[in-house]
Write a protein that holds these residues in place. Structure first.
Motif, mmCIF file in Angstrom:
data_model
loop_
_atom_site.group_PDB
_atom_site.id
_atom_site.type_symbol
_atom_site.label_atom_id
_atom_site.label_comp_id
_atom_site.label_asym_id
_atom_site.label_seq_id
_atom_site.Cartn_x
_atom_site.Cartn_y
_atom_site.Cartn_z
ATOM 1 N N PRO A 1 0.810 -1.204 0.000
ATOM 2 C CA PRO A 1 0.000 0.000 0.000
ATOM 3 C C PRO A 1 0.856 1.273 0.000
ATOM 4 O O PRO A 1 1.966 1.281 0.530
ATOM 5 N N GLU B 1 -1.982 3.949 3.729
ATOM 6 C CA GLU B 1 -3.028 3.006 3.293
ATOM 7 C C GLU B 1 -2.795 1.624 3.936
ATOM 8 O O GLU B 1 -1.796 1.415 4.643
ATOM 9 N N VAL C 1 -3.755 -2.958 3.704
ATOM 10 C CA VAL C 1 -4.198 -4.115 2.919
ATOM 11 C C VAL C 1 -4.514 -5.268 3.876
ATOM 12 O O VAL C 1 -3.848 -5.437 4.905
ATOM 13 N N MET D 1 -7.183 -4.080 -0.729
ATOM 14 C CA MET D 1 -6.435 -2.853 -0.398
ATOM 15 C C MET D 1 -7.431 -1.752 -0.008
ATOM 16 O O MET D 1 -8.569 -1.746 -0.479
#
Lengths: 200, 351
Positions: free
Chosen positions: B292, B296, B298, B323
């Motif tokens: 990611p 972010e 996943v 994701m």
């Protein structure tokens, strides 16, 4: 061609005789359904006390502590108990590595002119490759040999049974050697007199 | 005729000498072990999507590596030299002599190269280029249950070159401490030997092992890692890996945090089924991961079977990754996607 067949038959017969000569003892099951290697050995001319001392010496010194050590000593019953283990390897033409450790309990009982011993409680601890390319025991995986068929499969079980038998015989042979030879006396190392003395 | 007789004699001699060999010998002069692995992968988007290590080729019968390890121990001194050839054992896990991951110029092929000396039964000293002590998964396919790898593995260290001392306080507690090169995965330091590493190993109860790992240096950053596994019954094993990483001085900020759970159940002596569930989140900053984008996350689920036929393991595996944004994965059409999935069938032969 005839000669070839004769040689082949002789070779096969030789193998069979050799195999029979090796098969003088075997693993069996005890009353608890556990694999056991049980032997009674006559030792005429030696009294129980001597055999006991030599067997005790065997359990204390025959192998390093990780391979065999004394667990319990009962002088009154002339019984000795030990625990040990041996490594078994997977071997190919050029490669060989530790495959498992098989632990066991051994009991030795003595009387005048004879002794008996048995190895039982065989447990297989598998080895696996670690990240440093060493083979190490798998933590927490212990398979009693009696459960080997279910957990290890027929091929591995057969292999381990053969190695248990070979190693049990080897341990029995070494015990016999200890029983036959007097225990080493614990003599004090004599002091070597110095070559260069004060009064010269 | 004479030739046949000679051949027979040699065969007979071979049979007898094989019988006479001592199967209990435990200290061979040189141990040679290793593995080869090959795989087929099909990505459900019809092109490779997942950024984690190995099993990278889509719709292809591809090779992993041939891995050969030599080991010898004489008295208290030992060495291990492990070399590997093939994508998995070269540019996918090893830098070249210049410290770059490039298949076309890959040159060293060294996975492990170290010497060790047992000062006492409890204290061992080791120096060289070693597989990292951090993390649950390893480069060798023999050491992993799943064939594809986790984000924690891919983004963590692979090797550390340095010097370490390990002391066993008891059968249940041991401590390793060492000093390593300034960057991970390099054969030589950029300028200093200043990454500190330590591992506390615990075995609280039989079957349960836990490793608390620390690897910290100004250039390499700081990773704190917990790797533990518990063989709860003879058939059921549970593993856990949790780690947090903060980038070093080369970056302003960033890193990752993650956790992976590994339940495995042996349904027979030949077949074990297992899952890997992983959550991996990147920290905000300028440090980029294989996965990611910064900030972010996943989530990945992998279902794997391990089917053993002697030294050969067949590993069928299905994996789905989700994701938090659609910046990494793409659909069959090429459109951005939050999801990716793949099927892998691998064969690993260990010797």
């Amino acid at each position: 061609m005839k000669r070839l067949i004769i040689v082949l038959l002789l070779a096969l017969a030789g193998s069979a005789v050799y195999a029979q000569a090796q098969q003088t003892d075997s693993l069996g099951f005890d009353e608890n359904n556990k694999y056991i290697y049980y032997q009674v050995a006559a030792q005429p001319g030696l009294n129980a006390d001597t055999i006991y001392k030599r067997a005790l010496n065997f359990l204390k010194t025959a192998y390093t502590k990780d391979k065999l050590k004394l667990k319990k000593q009962d002088d009154g019953k002339a019984t000795l108990m030990g625990e040990g283990g041996f490594l078994v390897s997977k071997k190919a033409l050029v490669s060989k590595h530790e495959d498992a450790k098989i632990t066991y309990d051994i009991t030795v009982e003595v009387k005048d002119g004879k002794y008996r011993y048995w190895l039982t409680n065989f447990v297989v601890i598998p080895y696996e490759r670690d990240r440093y390319a060493n083979f190490v025991p798998v933590n927490g995986k212990k398979t009693p040999l009696e459960h080997g068929l279910r957990v290890l499969g027929q091929k591995d079980l057969d292999d381990y049974l053969e190695k248990v038998l070979v190693n049990s015989r080897e341990i029995g042979k070494r015990l016999k050697n200890f029983i036959l030879s007097p225990a080493p006396a614990t003599t004090k190392e004599s002091k070597i007199s110095p070559v260069i003395k004060k009064d010269w | 005729m004479k030739r046949k007789l000679l051949l027979l004699s040699l065969l007979s001699a071979g049979v007898f000498s094989a019988n006479a060999q001592d199967s209990t010998q435990t200290d061979p002069p040189l141990t040679i072990t290793g593995s080869v692995d090959t795989y087929y992968k099909y990505d459900f988007a019809d092109h490779s999507n997942l950024p984690t290590s190995f099993a990278s080729d889509h719709n292809s019968m591809s090779i992993g590596m041939v891995d050969i390890a030599l080991k010898k121990k004489v008295s208290k001194a030992s060495f291990v030299g492990e070399i590997s050839f093939g994508p998995r054992g070269q540019s996918q896990s090893l830098p070249n002599a210049a410290g770059v991951y490039d298949e076309t110029t890959n040159s060293y092929n060294i996975q492990n190269l170290y010497v060790s000396y047992d000062v006492t039964d409890k204290l061992a000293l080791t120096a060289g280029y070693m597989a990292t002590f951090v993390g649950y998964e390893v480069i060798s396919p023999v050491g992993n249950f799943n064939y594809s790898t986790s984000y924690l593995f891919t983004n963590g260290p692979f090797q550390n070159a340095g010097f370490k001392a390990s002391y066993a306080f008891s059968g249940k507690v041991s401590l390793m401490a060492g000093i390593f090169n300034d960057y991970w995965n390099v054969y030589k330091s950029a300028s200093k030997l200043n990454t500190f590493g330590a591992q506390l190993s615990l075995a609280p109860v039989e079957g349960w092992s836990a490793y608390v790992n620390l690897l910290t240096g100004p250039s390499s950053g700081t990773e704190i890692d917990l790797t533990t596994s518990y063989q709860i019954t003879s058939a059921f094993k549970l593993g856990l890996n949790a780690a947090t990483f903060s980038a070093g001085n080369d970056y302003e900020d960033g890193g990752f945090t993650g956790v992976a759970l590994y339940p495995q159940y042996a349904v027979s002596s030949a077949v074990t089924l297992g899952l890997r569930g992983e959550y991996f989140k990147t920290k905000t900053g300028d440090y980029a991961t294989f996965g990611p984008a910064p900030g972010e996350s996943v989530t990945a689920i992998t279902a794997t079977a391990n089917i053993k036929a002697g030294p050969l393991s067949l590993i069928p595996e299905v994996r789905f990754d989700n994701m938090s944004n659609d910046a990494v994965f793409t659909k069959k059409s090429g459109a951005p996607s939050k999801n990716a999935g793949q099927f892998v069938l691998a064969a690993v032969y260990a010797f």
